[in-house]
Design a protein around this motif. Structure first.
Motif, PDB file in Angstrom:
ATOM      1  N   THR A 122       0.860  -1.185   0.000  1.00 43.42           N
ATOM      2  CA  THR A 122       0.000   0.000   0.000  1.00 43.42           C
ATOM      3  C   THR A 122       0.896   1.235   0.000  1.00 43.42           C
ATOM      4  O   THR A 122       1.785   1.363   0.838  1.00 43.42           O
ATOM      5  CB  THR A 122      -0.900   0.012   1.253  1.00 43.42           C
ATOM      6  OG1 THR A 122      -1.701  -1.170   1.236  1.00 43.42           O
ATOM      7  CG2 THR A 122      -1.797   1.233   1.280  1.00 43.42           C
ATOM      8  N   PHE A 123       0.651   2.132  -0.943  1.00 46.93           N
ATOM      9  CA  PHE A 123       1.463   3.341  -1.041  1.00 46.93           C
ATOM     10  C   PHE A 123       0.752   4.578  -0.508  1.00 46.93           C
ATOM     11  O   PHE A 123       1.326   5.641  -0.446  1.00 46.93           O
ATOM     12  CB  PHE A 123       1.882   3.586  -2.493  1.00 46.93           C
ATOM     13  CG  PHE A 123       2.873   2.576  -2.990  1.00 46.93           C
ATOM     14  CD1 PHE A 123       4.194   2.622  -2.599  1.00 46.93           C
ATOM     15  CD2 PHE A 123       2.478   1.572  -3.846  1.00 46.93           C
ATOM     16  CE1 PHE A 123       5.094   1.685  -3.053  1.00 46.93           C
ATOM     17  CE2 PHE A 123       3.375   0.631  -4.303  1.00 46.93           C
ATOM     18  CZ  PHE A 123       4.690   0.689  -3.910  1.00 46.93           C
ATOM     19  N   GLY A 124      -0.490   4.440  -0.165  1.00 46.20           N
ATOM     20  CA  GLY A 124      -1.229   5.571   0.359  1.00 46.20           C
ATOM     21  C   GLY A 124      -2.698   5.236   0.471  1.00 46.20           C
ATOM     22  O   GLY A 124      -3.136   4.161   0.072  1.00 46.20           O
ATOM     23  N   THR A 125      -3.444   6.157   1.017  1.00 45.40           N
ATOM     24  CA  THR A 125      -4.885   5.968   1.143  1.00 45.40           C
ATOM     25  C   THR A 125      -5.601   7.214   0.632  1.00 45.40           C
ATOM     26  O   THR A 125      -5.021   8.299   0.578  1.00 45.40           O
ATOM     27  CB  THR A 125      -5.294   5.715   2.603  1.00 45.40           C
ATOM     28  OG1 THR A 125      -4.871   6.819   3.400  1.00 45.40           O
ATOM     29  CG2 THR A 125      -4.675   4.436   3.137  1.00 45.40           C
ATOM     30  N   LEU A 126      -6.854   7.027   0.288  1.00 51.22           N
ATOM     31  CA  LEU A 126      -7.676   8.105  -0.238  1.00 51.22           C
ATOM     32  C   LEU A 126      -9.078   7.908   0.312  1.00 51.22           C
ATOM     33  O   LEU A 126      -9.591   6.786   0.307  1.00 51.22           O
ATOM     34  CB  LEU A 126      -7.688   8.045  -1.769  1.00 51.22           C
ATOM     35  CG  LEU A 126      -8.530   9.046  -2.526  1.00 51.22           C
ATOM     36  CD1 LEU A 126      -8.002  10.468  -2.313  1.00 51.22           C
ATOM     37  CD2 LEU A 126      -8.534   8.711  -4.006  1.00 51.22           C
ATOM     38  N   ALA A 127      -9.683   8.966   0.788  1.00 54.52           N
ATOM     39  CA  ALA A 127     -11.046   8.882   1.302  1.00 54.52           C
ATOM     40  C   ALA A 127     -11.978   8.453   0.177  1.00 54.52           C
ATOM     41  O   ALA A 127     -11.853   8.918  -0.963  1.00 54.52           O
ATOM     42  CB  ALA A 127     -11.479  10.224   1.876  1.00 54.52           C
ATOM     43  N   ARG A 160       3.765   8.721  -7.035  1.00 60.62           N
ATOM     44  CA  ARG A 160       4.111   8.559  -5.623  1.00 60.62           C
ATOM     45  C   ARG A 160       4.919   9.739  -5.108  1.00 60.62           C
ATOM     46  O   ARG A 160       4.712  10.192  -3.991  1.00 60.62           O
ATOM     47  CB  ARG A 160       4.878   7.263  -5.418  1.00 60.62           C
ATOM     48  CG  ARG A 160       5.113   6.998  -3.952  1.00 60.62           C
ATOM     49  CD  ARG A 160       5.589   5.646  -3.562  1.00 60.62           C
ATOM     50  NE  ARG A 160       6.332   4.862  -4.499  1.00 60.62           N
ATOM     51  CZ  ARG A 160       7.061   3.827  -4.156  1.00 60.62           C
ATOM     52  NH1 ARG A 160       7.134   3.468  -2.914  1.00 60.62           N
ATOM     53  NH2 ARG A 160       7.717   3.144  -5.055  1.00 60.62           N
ATOM     54  N   GLU A 161       5.833  10.245  -5.919  1.00 57.49           N
ATOM     55  CA  GLU A 161       6.673  11.365  -5.474  1.00 57.49           C
ATOM     56  C   GLU A 161       5.860  12.623  -5.224  1.00 57.49           C
ATOM     57  O   GLU A 161       6.071  13.332  -4.240  1.00 57.49           O
ATOM     58  CB  GLU A 161       7.779  11.630  -6.494  1.00 57.49           C
ATOM     59  CG  GLU A 161       8.806  10.515  -6.550  1.00 57.49           C
ATOM     60  CD  GLU A 161       9.848  10.765  -7.625  1.00 57.49           C
ATOM     61  OE1 GLU A 161       9.958  11.902  -8.123  1.00 57.49           O
ATOM     62  OE2 GLU A 161      10.570   9.810  -7.956  1.00 57.49           O
ATOM     63  N   ALA A 162       4.917  12.919  -6.105  1.00 54.19           N
ATOM     64  CA  ALA A 162       4.084  14.111  -5.946  1.00 54.19           C
ATOM     65  C   ALA A 162       2.909  13.867  -5.002  1.00 54.19           C
ATOM     66  O   ALA A 162       2.269  14.806  -4.540  1.00 54.19           O
ATOM     67  CB  ALA A 162       3.561  14.571  -7.303  1.00 54.19           C
ATOM     68  N   GLY A 163       2.609  12.591  -4.734  1.00 50.45           N
ATOM     69  CA  GLY A 163       1.487  12.260  -3.862  1.00 50.45           C
ATOM     70  C   GLY A 163       0.144  12.553  -4.507  1.00 50.45           C
ATOM     71  O   GLY A 163      -0.800  12.963  -3.835  1.00 50.45           O
TER      72      GLY A 163
END
Length: 172
Positions: A122-127, A160-163
């Motif tokens: 997992t590289f991140g989460t989003l609502a 991923r770098e910029a998110g």
């Protein structure tokens, strides 16, 4: 396998997994929903080599185990019963009890069911609401012409770098 689960939790989990079942599966086991009872949770999964669904619901697990049940049949039954649902695997049959209702469901062969894909890191989460808003903004540009399947979907690009996540669609 022997467990008890609330009907609402089971209906939500089975409904989620059943939505990804193919209308005409190439092999019968791909029409099944995999139930895996362990450590106070029931894992409910489906997979057809292209799309997978996987969720967990709380359950009182008396005896751990796994079973593969016809997904559409299970979804239809679960949507009609009320109260606590008791599931018990006996040989190649699943006994489902809820209130006065009793069903004996045949199981599908577990050894023929493909392994679920690894979800990776997992590289991140989003609502969910933010994702739904983004999808709604680009869905109007999705092509309805099925001659070119590539244009009937929404593309997603993650930086991923910029998110950031970029969604895109076109109808040409």
């Amino acid at each position: 396998m022997k467990l008890t689960v609330e009907q609402g939790h089971l209906a939500a989990g089975v409904g989620y997994a059943a939505r990804s079942l193919p209308a005409r599966p190439p092999v019968p086991v791909l029409a099944g929903i995999l139930l895996d009872a362990q450590d106070g949770k029931l894992r409910i999964s489906s997979f057809d080599y292209e799309v997978s669904a996987d969720t967990m619901v709380p359950a009182t697990v008396t005896e751990a185990g796994r079973a593969l049940i016809s997904g559409r049949l299970l979804a239809d039954i679960i949507s009609t019963v009320r109260g606590a649902v008791h599931l018990e695997l006996t040989g190649s049959r699943m006994l489902l009890k809820a209130g006065a209702a009793r069903f004996i469901l045949p199981t599908l062969p577990l050894e023929e069911y493909p392994a679920l894909p690894d979800l990776g890191t997992t590289f991140g989460t989003l609502a969910g609401s933010d994702l739904a808003e983004a999808v709604a903004q680009v869905a109007c540009a999705v092509s309805r012409e099925e001659a070119i399947p590539l244009l009937t979907g929404i593309g997603l690009q993650h930086d991923r770098e910029a998110g950031t996540i970029t969604l895109y669609a076109t109808d040409r």
